[in-house]
Design an enzyme around this catalytic site. Structure first.
Site, PDB file in Angstrom:
ATOM      1  N   GLU A 290       1.940  -6.436   3.717  1.00 36.91           N
ATOM      2  CA  GLU A 290       3.280  -5.313   3.516  1.00 36.91           C
ATOM      3  C   GLU A 290       4.018  -5.524   5.186  1.00 36.91           C
ATOM      4  OE1 GLU A 290       3.066  -4.625   1.425  1.00 36.91           O
ATOM      5  OE2 GLU A 290       1.349  -2.299   0.626  1.00 36.91           O
TER       6      GLU A 290
ATOM      7  N   HIS B  62       1.073   2.792   7.981  1.00 38.64           N
ATOM      8  CA  HIS B  62       0.836   2.253   6.543  1.00 38.64           C
ATOM      9  C   HIS B  62      -0.288   3.316   6.789  1.00 38.64           C
ATOM     10  CE1 HIS B  62       0.734   2.572   2.267  1.00 38.64           C
ATOM     11  NE2 HIS B  62       0.606   1.096   2.077  1.00 38.64           N
TER      12      HIS B  62
ATOM     13  N   TYR C 249       4.316  21.181  14.613  1.00 36.36           N
ATOM     14  CA  TYR C 249       4.869  19.653  14.940  1.00 36.36           C
ATOM     15  C   TYR C 249       4.659  18.614  13.909  1.00 36.36           C
ATOM     16  CZ  TYR C 249       2.781  19.856  19.252  1.00 36.36           C
ATOM     17  OH  TYR C 249       2.795  20.106  20.911  1.00 36.36           O
TER      18      TYR C 249
HETATM   19  P1  13P Z   1      -3.554  -5.594   3.518  1.00 34.72           P
HETATM   20  O1  13P Z   1      -4.821  -5.188   3.489  1.00 34.72           O
HETATM   21  O2  13P Z   1      -2.915  -6.715   2.774  1.00 34.72           O
HETATM   22  O3  13P Z   1      -3.259  -5.454   4.642  1.00 34.72           O
HETATM   23  O4  13P Z   1      -3.391  -4.075   2.418  1.00 34.72           O
HETATM   24  C1  13P Z   1      -3.316  -3.038   2.375  1.00 34.72           C
HETATM   25  C2  13P Z   1      -2.372  -1.748   2.249  1.00 34.72           C
HETATM   26  O5  13P Z   1      -2.797  -0.843   2.131  1.00 34.72           O
HETATM   27  C3  13P Z   1      -1.842  -2.231   0.818  1.00 34.72           C
HETATM   28  O6  13P Z   1      -0.578  -1.191   1.003  1.00 34.72           O
END
Ligand code: 13P
Length: 210
Positions: free
Chosen positions: A73, A92, A119
């Site tokens: 990503e 993420h 918050y």
């Molecule tokens: P990666 O292991 O490549 O970081 O992907 C994990 C993930 O959360 C995909 O959205």
């Protein structure tokens, strides 16, 4: 903060998020800006078991220069850094409540979670739009995220999970945690008619806390 300190902080925050169930298996990825580029969690790594020396290093053009192969990503993180010059870190997650909100077809795609608590507003901001579904790792997601991130510190990827930026790694992690708690409240209160913060209260929070 030195790169070594950033690596150690990334390891400890990843372990903390994993231990508290914000991430399971190898889900999620985190990046942080350093003096000459970016640190990023390796692809297929568990946030619970990161090793400081193995963390991927990218140059300022997001080219892999050291450590394990980076998250698939990369372009998702890059979209935030390109859209938001103040961003120093991006988180993420597939945290369950926020991801659940991203699976609901009947929410406002411009801002699915209303201002329920201070918050959430202070950490995540005025709004968090939904970005349509793309397959994980699909580079086509980049332009859609970049466009949404121009006006939001965080976005919710439909049927996938949240992406949150912050000025520092700690800020981005705190914002991701607040977002997950706000998503839980939103789901608990569905069907009720909760009192929301007023627009004036939201502006007061943003004016006071940034
Ligand atoms: P990666 O292991 O490549 O970081 O992907 C994990 C993930 O959360 C995909 O959205």
């Amino acid at each position: 903060m030195s790169e070594i300190a950033q690596r150690e902080l990334l390891v400890s925050l990843g372990a903390s998020l994993f231990a508290r169930g914000f991430s399971v298996g190898s889900a999620g990825n985190i990046s942080v800006k350093v003096a000459d580029g970016y640190l990023m969690t390796p692809t297929n790594s568990s946030l619970g078991r990161l090793e400081a020396a193995q963390i991927s290093k990218l140059d300022r053009n997001f080219q892999h220069v050291a450590g394990d192969k980076p998250s698939k990503e990369v372009f998702m993180h890059r979209a935030f850094y390109d859209a938001r010059p103040e961003a120093g870190a991006v988180v993420h997650l597939h945290s369950s409540a926020a991801t659940a909100v991203g699976c609901l077809p009947d929410v406002d795609p411009e801002n699915p979670i209303p201002p329920l608590t201070p918050y959430f507003v202070m950490r995540v901001g005025r709004r968090m739009p939904v970005v349509p579904y793309y397959r994980p790792g699909d580079p086509a997601m980049g332009p859609a995220i970049q466009q949404a991130a121009m006006t939001a510190r965080a976005v919710l990827l439909a049927n996938h999970g949240p992406v949150v930026s912050g000025a520092t790694l700690l800020d981005a992690v705190y914002a991701a945690e607040e977002l997950e708690e706000a998503a839980k409240l939103f789901l608990m209160l569905r069907g009720a008619a909760p009192r929301l913060l007023t627009p004036a209260q939201v502006e007061d929070l943003l004016g006071t806390f940034g």
